[in-house]
Design a protein around this motif. Structure first.
Motif, PDB file in Angstrom:
ATOM      1  N   GLN A  75       6.141 -20.815 -10.110  1.00 10.93           N
ATOM      2  CA  GLN A  75       5.334 -21.573 -11.055  1.00 10.93           C
ATOM      3  C   GLN A  75       6.233 -22.277 -12.075  1.00 10.93           C
ATOM      4  OE1 GLN A  75       1.704 -19.392 -12.512  1.00 10.93           O
ATOM      5  NE2 GLN A  75       2.715 -17.644 -11.556  1.00 10.93           N
ATOM      6  N   GLU A  79       4.429 -27.159 -16.750  1.00  9.09           N
ATOM      7  CA  GLU A  79       3.208 -27.839 -16.334  1.00  9.09           C
ATOM      8  C   GLU A  79       1.934 -27.119 -16.804  1.00  9.09           C
ATOM      9  OE1 GLU A  79       3.632 -28.046 -12.125  1.00  9.09           O
ATOM     10  OE2 GLU A  79       5.213 -29.575 -12.189  1.00  9.09           O
ATOM     11  N   MET A  80       2.083 -25.972 -17.467  1.00 10.15           N
ATOM     12  CA  MET A  80       0.919 -25.197 -17.889  1.00 10.15           C
ATOM     13  C   MET A  80       0.447 -25.633 -19.270  1.00 10.15           C
ATOM     14  SD  MET A  80       1.808 -21.299 -16.749  1.00 10.15           S
ATOM     15  CE  MET A  80       2.219 -20.861 -15.070  1.00 10.15           C
ATOM     16  N   ASP A  81      -0.876 -25.775 -19.412  1.00 17.05           N
ATOM     17  CA  ASP A  81      -1.440 -26.013 -20.743  1.00 17.05           C
ATOM     18  C   ASP A  81      -1.622 -24.668 -21.443  1.00 17.05           C
ATOM     19  OD1 ASP A  81      -3.699 -24.832 -19.590  1.00 17.05           O
ATOM     20  OD2 ASP A  81      -4.803 -26.728 -19.433  1.00 17.05           O
ATOM     21  N   ASP A  82      -2.153 -24.697 -22.664  1.00 13.30           N
ATOM     22  CA  ASP A  82      -2.260 -23.465 -23.455  1.00 13.30           C
ATOM     23  C   ASP A  82      -3.133 -22.422 -22.768  1.00 13.30           C
ATOM     24  OD1 ASP A  82      -0.589 -24.491 -25.374  1.00 13.30           O
ATOM     25  OD2 ASP A  82      -2.208 -25.122 -26.720  1.00 13.30           O
ATOM     26  N   ALA A  83      -4.214 -22.852 -22.139  1.00 14.23           N
ATOM     27  CA  ALA A  83      -5.103 -21.904 -21.457  1.00 14.23           C
ATOM     28  C   ALA A  83      -4.387 -21.243 -20.282  1.00 14.23           C
ATOM     29  CB  ALA A  83      -6.367 -22.615 -20.976  1.00 14.23           C
ATOM     30  N   ALA A  84      -3.632 -22.022 -19.524  1.00 10.95           N
ATOM     31  CA  ALA A  84      -2.898 -21.473 -18.383  1.00 10.95           C
ATOM     32  C   ALA A  84      -1.796 -20.523 -18.847  1.00 10.95           C
ATOM     33  CB  ALA A  84      -2.308 -22.605 -17.552  1.00 10.95           C
ATOM     34  N   LEU A  85      -1.136 -20.849 -19.961  1.00 15.20           N
ATOM     35  CA  LEU A  85      -0.104 -19.967 -20.487  1.00 15.20           C
ATOM     36  C   LEU A  85      -0.703 -18.649 -20.975  1.00 15.20           C
ATOM     37  CD1 LEU A  85       2.187 -22.470 -22.429  1.00 15.20           C
ATOM     38  CD2 LEU A  85       2.814 -21.117 -20.412  1.00 15.20           C
ATOM     39  N   THR A  86      -1.906 -18.703 -21.527  1.00 17.64           N
ATOM     40  CA  THR A  86      -2.587 -17.476 -21.948  1.00 17.64           C
ATOM     41  C   THR A  86      -2.832 -16.567 -20.748  1.00 17.64           C
ATOM     42  OG1 THR A  86      -3.639 -18.542 -23.846  1.00 17.64           O
ATOM     43  CG2 THR A  86      -4.668 -16.531 -23.018  1.00 17.64           C
ATOM     44  N   LEU A  87      -3.311 -17.132 -19.655  1.00 16.33           N
ATOM     45  CA  LEU A  87      -3.528 -16.348 -18.431  1.00 16.33           C
ATOM     46  C   LEU A  87      -2.213 -15.826 -17.877  1.00 16.33           C
ATOM     47  CD1 LEU A  87      -6.239 -18.498 -16.605  1.00 16.33           C
ATOM     48  CD2 LEU A  87      -6.555 -16.316 -17.807  1.00 16.33           C
ATOM     49  N   TYR A  88      -1.179 -16.646 -17.931  1.00 12.77           N
ATOM     50  CA  TYR A  88       0.151 -16.233 -17.483  1.00 12.77           C
ATOM     51  C   TYR A  88       0.630 -15.004 -18.257  1.00 12.77           C
ATOM     52  CZ  TYR A  88       5.288 -16.429 -17.670  1.00 12.77           C
ATOM     53  OH  TYR A  88       6.618 -16.109 -17.683  1.00 12.77           O
ATOM     54  N   ASP A  91      -1.605 -11.858 -17.348  1.00  9.45           N
ATOM     55  CA  ASP A  91      -1.528 -11.315 -15.997  1.00  9.45           C
ATOM     56  C   ASP A  91      -0.130 -10.873 -15.580  1.00  9.45           C
ATOM     57  OD1 ASP A  91      -4.229 -11.814 -15.745  1.00  9.45           O
ATOM     58  OD2 ASP A  91      -3.956 -13.733 -14.700  1.00  9.45           O
TER      59      ASP A  91
END
Length: 239
Positions: A75, A79-88, A91
Motif C-alpha cells: 500500500q 495515496e491515502m486520505d485521512d479516512a483511509a489512514l484512520t483505518l490503516y 487495523d
C-alpha cells in the motif's frame, strides 16, 4: 535475520518532511531511503531532533511527508486520505509511547477492551494481558500499578488488535532499569512469538544489541544501518 525473500513491511524513497516555510523552516527529514523487512526487530538511534519521531509518525500514518514515497507492504500511504489512514492505523498499527496514556478510571482489562471493541480480529483482553505477564492484575486500576506494569498494559492494549507492526517511541524512557528490561522482554516476546514487526525509538544504545537492524539518525538523515548477526536477550541488557 530475514532473507531476501522476506516481505517488506515499510519502504521509503527520498522521504522528506519540512515544517514551516522560508527562513523558519525546519527540515525534520532530508531524503530518507529505508527498508524494514516484515518480522524484524528494528531500533532507531540518534539524538533528539534527528528525525526519528517524525519518521515513526509518518510510518504510523499520524503525519504525512512533504515529499517522497512511503509504502506499507503493497500500500502507498501517500495515496491515502485521512479516512483511509484512520483505518490503516486501526487495523495494522499498534503504538506504544513513553507515557502510557491509560484511562485512570478503567481497570487494566477495561483499558485493553477499548481497543478490542473496535479492532477487526482482536485477541481477548485476558489473552493480551497474559502475554505481558499481567493476568493476575487485570482488575487493578492504573494507580494500583507500577510504571513498568502500566507500560505493559499499554503494550497489551497495542497488541490486542493483532497489528502487523508495533511502533514504540521511547517505551522505557520513564522507567527504571529493571522495569525497562521487563518491558523490552515483552516487546521481544511479541516480536518472536507473534511475528509482529517491532520498530523502537530509544536513547538507550544498549537496546541496539537485541535488534535485527539498527538505524542511526543524525540531522534528519540516516547515517548508518547496522545488521546484527547475533542478538542478545532483553534479560541480558546492561543499562
Amino acid at each position: 535475520m530475514n532473507n531476501d525473500n522476506t516481505e517488506v513491511a515499510f519502504s521509503t524513497e527520498a522521504l522528506t518532511r519540512v515544517y514551516g516555510e522560508g527562513s523558519a523552516a525546519v527540515h525534520a527529514l532530508r531524503g530518507i531511503d529505508l527498508i524494514i523487512p516484515s518480522g524484524e526487530f528494528v531500533v532507531l538511534l540518534g539524538p533528539s531532533g534527528s528525525g526519528k519521531s517524525t519518521l515513526l509518525n509518518i510510518l504510523g500514518g499520524l503525519d504525512k511527508p512533504s515529499a517522497g514515497q512511503v509504502r506499507f507492504f503493497y500500500q502507498n500511504l501517500n495515496e491515502m486520505d485521512d479516512a483511509a489512514l484512520t483505518l490503516y492505523r486501526r487495523d495494522h498499527i499498534g503504538f506504544v509511547f513513553q507515557f502510557y496514556n491509560l484511562m485512570p478510571s478503567l481497570t487494566a482489562q477495561e483499558n485493553v477492551e477499548l481497543v478490542t471493541e473496535i479492532a477487526e480480529s482482536p485477541i481477548s483482553p485476558e489473552e493480551a494481558l497474559a502475554l505481558v505477564g499481567l493476568d493476575q492484575r487485570m482488575d487493578h486500576f492504573p494507580s494500583q500499578l507500577s510504571g513498568g506494569e502500566q507500560q505493559r498494559v499499554a503494550i497489551a492494549r497495542a497488541v490486542a488488535k493483532q497489528p502487523r507492526v508495533l511502533l514504540c517511541d521511547e517505551p522505557t524512557g520513564a522507567l527504571d532499569s529493571e522495569s525497562g528490561r521487563q518491558v523490552m522482554e515483552v516487546l521481544q516476546q511479541v516480536n518472536q512469538q507473534l511475528g509482529t514487526t517491532v520498530v523502537i525509538i530509544t536513547h538507550a544504545a544498549t537496546i541496539a544489541s537485541m535488534a535485527d537492524r539498527v538505524i542511526h539518525f543524525a540531522d534528519g538523515q540516516i547515517r548508518e544501518t547496522v545488521l546484527n548477526s547475533e542478538k542478545c536477550s532483553a534479560r541480558d541488557l546492561v543499562w
